[in-house]
Design a protein around this motif. Sequence first.
Motif, short mmCIF file in Angstrom:
data_model
loop_
_atom_site.label_atom_id
_atom_site.label_comp_id
_atom_site.label_asym_id
_atom_site.label_seq_id
_atom_site.Cartn_x
_atom_site.Cartn_y
_atom_site.Cartn_z
N GLN A 142 79.09 -88.46 -42.44
CA GLN A 142 77.85 -89.24 -42.33
C GLN A 142 77.92 -90.26 -41.20
O GLN A 142 76.94 -90.50 -40.50
CB GLN A 142 77.56 -89.95 -43.67
N LYS A 143 79.11 -90.85 -41.02
CA LYS A 143 79.29 -91.79 -39.91
C LYS A 143 79.15 -91.07 -38.58
O LYS A 143 78.54 -91.59 -37.63
CB LYS A 143 80.66 -92.46 -40.02
N ARG A 144 79.72 -89.88 -38.49
CA ARG A 144 79.61 -89.10 -37.26
C ARG A 144 78.16 -88.72 -36.99
O ARG A 144 77.70 -88.72 -35.84
CB ARG A 144 80.49 -87.86 -37.35
N ASN A 187 65.41 -84.65 -37.08
CA ASN A 187 64.87 -84.23 -38.37
C ASN A 187 65.96 -83.52 -39.20
O ASN A 187 66.02 -83.67 -40.42
CB ASN A 187 63.69 -83.29 -38.18
N GLN A 188 66.80 -82.76 -38.51
CA GLN A 188 67.89 -82.06 -39.18
C GLN A 188 68.87 -83.06 -39.78
O GLN A 188 69.32 -82.90 -40.92
CB GLN A 188 68.61 -81.14 -38.20
N ILE A 189 69.18 -84.11 -39.02
CA ILE A 189 70.08 -85.15 -39.52
C ILE A 189 69.48 -85.86 -40.73
O ILE A 189 70.17 -86.11 -41.72
CB ILE A 189 70.38 -86.17 -38.40
N ASP A 190 68.19 -86.16 -40.66
CA ASP A 190 67.51 -86.80 -41.81
C ASP A 190 67.60 -85.90 -43.05
O ASP A 190 67.85 -86.38 -44.16
CB ASP A 190 66.04 -87.07 -41.47
N GLY A 191 67.38 -84.62 -42.85
CA GLY A 191 67.44 -83.67 -43.97
C GLY A 191 68.83 -83.60 -44.57
O GLY A 191 68.99 -83.58 -45.81
N LEU A 192 69.85 -83.57 -43.73
CA LEU A 192 71.23 -83.53 -44.23
C LEU A 192 71.58 -84.79 -45.00
O LEU A 192 72.21 -84.73 -46.07
CB LEU A 192 72.20 -83.36 -43.05
N ASN A 193 71.16 -85.94 -44.48
CA ASN A 193 71.45 -87.20 -45.16
C ASN A 193 70.74 -87.30 -46.50
O ASN A 193 71.32 -87.77 -47.49
CB ASN A 193 71.04 -88.39 -44.27
N ARG A 194 69.49 -86.82 -46.56
CA ARG A 194 68.77 -86.84 -47.84
C ARG A 194 69.47 -85.95 -48.86
O ARG A 194 69.60 -86.31 -50.03
CB ARG A 194 67.32 -86.37 -47.63
N GLY A 195 69.90 -84.78 -48.40
CA GLY A 195 70.60 -83.87 -49.31
C GLY A 195 71.88 -84.47 -49.83
O GLY A 195 72.20 -84.34 -51.03
N LEU A 196 72.64 -85.16 -48.97
CA LEU A 196 73.89 -85.78 -49.40
C LEU A 196 73.63 -86.94 -50.35
O LEU A 196 74.37 -87.13 -51.33
CB LEU A 196 74.67 -86.27 -48.17
N ASP A 197 72.58 -87.72 -50.08
CA ASP A 197 72.24 -88.85 -50.96
C ASP A 197 71.84 -88.35 -52.34
O ASP A 197 72.23 -88.93 -53.38
CB ASP A 197 71.11 -89.67 -50.36
N GLU A 198 71.04 -87.28 -52.38
CA GLU A 198 70.60 -86.72 -53.67
C GLU A 198 71.80 -86.18 -54.45
O GLU A 198 71.88 -86.34 -55.67
CB GLU A 198 69.58 -85.61 -53.42
#
Length: 209
Positions: A142-144, A187-198
């Motif tokens: 996530q930091k990367r 947008n791809q980064i936002d999607g990945l972060n949302r998935g990890l948060d969920e």
Amino acid sequence: MAAEKPKSLKLQLIHGTNKHDISLVLAPDQAGDTFCVKHLMTEVEKRTQIPPEAQKLIFKGQSLKNGEVELDKIGIKNGVKVMLIGKKPTPVDDKETSALGQVEGLFDKESKKLSEITYELDGIHRGFIDKDKQQDAVKKLQKRMAVVAEHLIKLLEKLDSLMFEESNKGARGKRKTLVDKIQVLLNQIDGLNRGLDEKEDASTYTAGS
């Protein structure tokens, strides 16, 4: 028997008050090919330093835009006159075009970094890392991703600062394409972060039940 296609073509280019004698010659490996608008555009660029995207070629009132159109089919033959409207890029445009190329190279690097991050995240989801190490691994990724996102936003800012003349459609089009590609990655980064948060929320809920 089909008529032999001409291997050379001579015409006159009218550019403002200047007149240029243009000679088109097919290379040996193009024997049998037909002269097209793109061949004319290439030769015009050699004589005037005006790139194809900045050229407006006119023959008998018709604008020659499609590079694949065969010259003989629109009546261009030996001795005809073709008008050119356009001018070569200014020094400022040259500098901006160079900067655009640098942005494109940096974008490719960030895109590669994100692909590597996505690949590593997929490995975690598939269980290739021990469960007790997954959380730390995800935080590092996530930091990367945050660093990649920051770099991409800076590239957007750089693209926004580049100014091209209206006639430099090639550079303007490339800039727009790069902006769109960068937005896709963000947008791809936002999607990945949302998935990890969920997933983290679900894990926390399960652990607290």
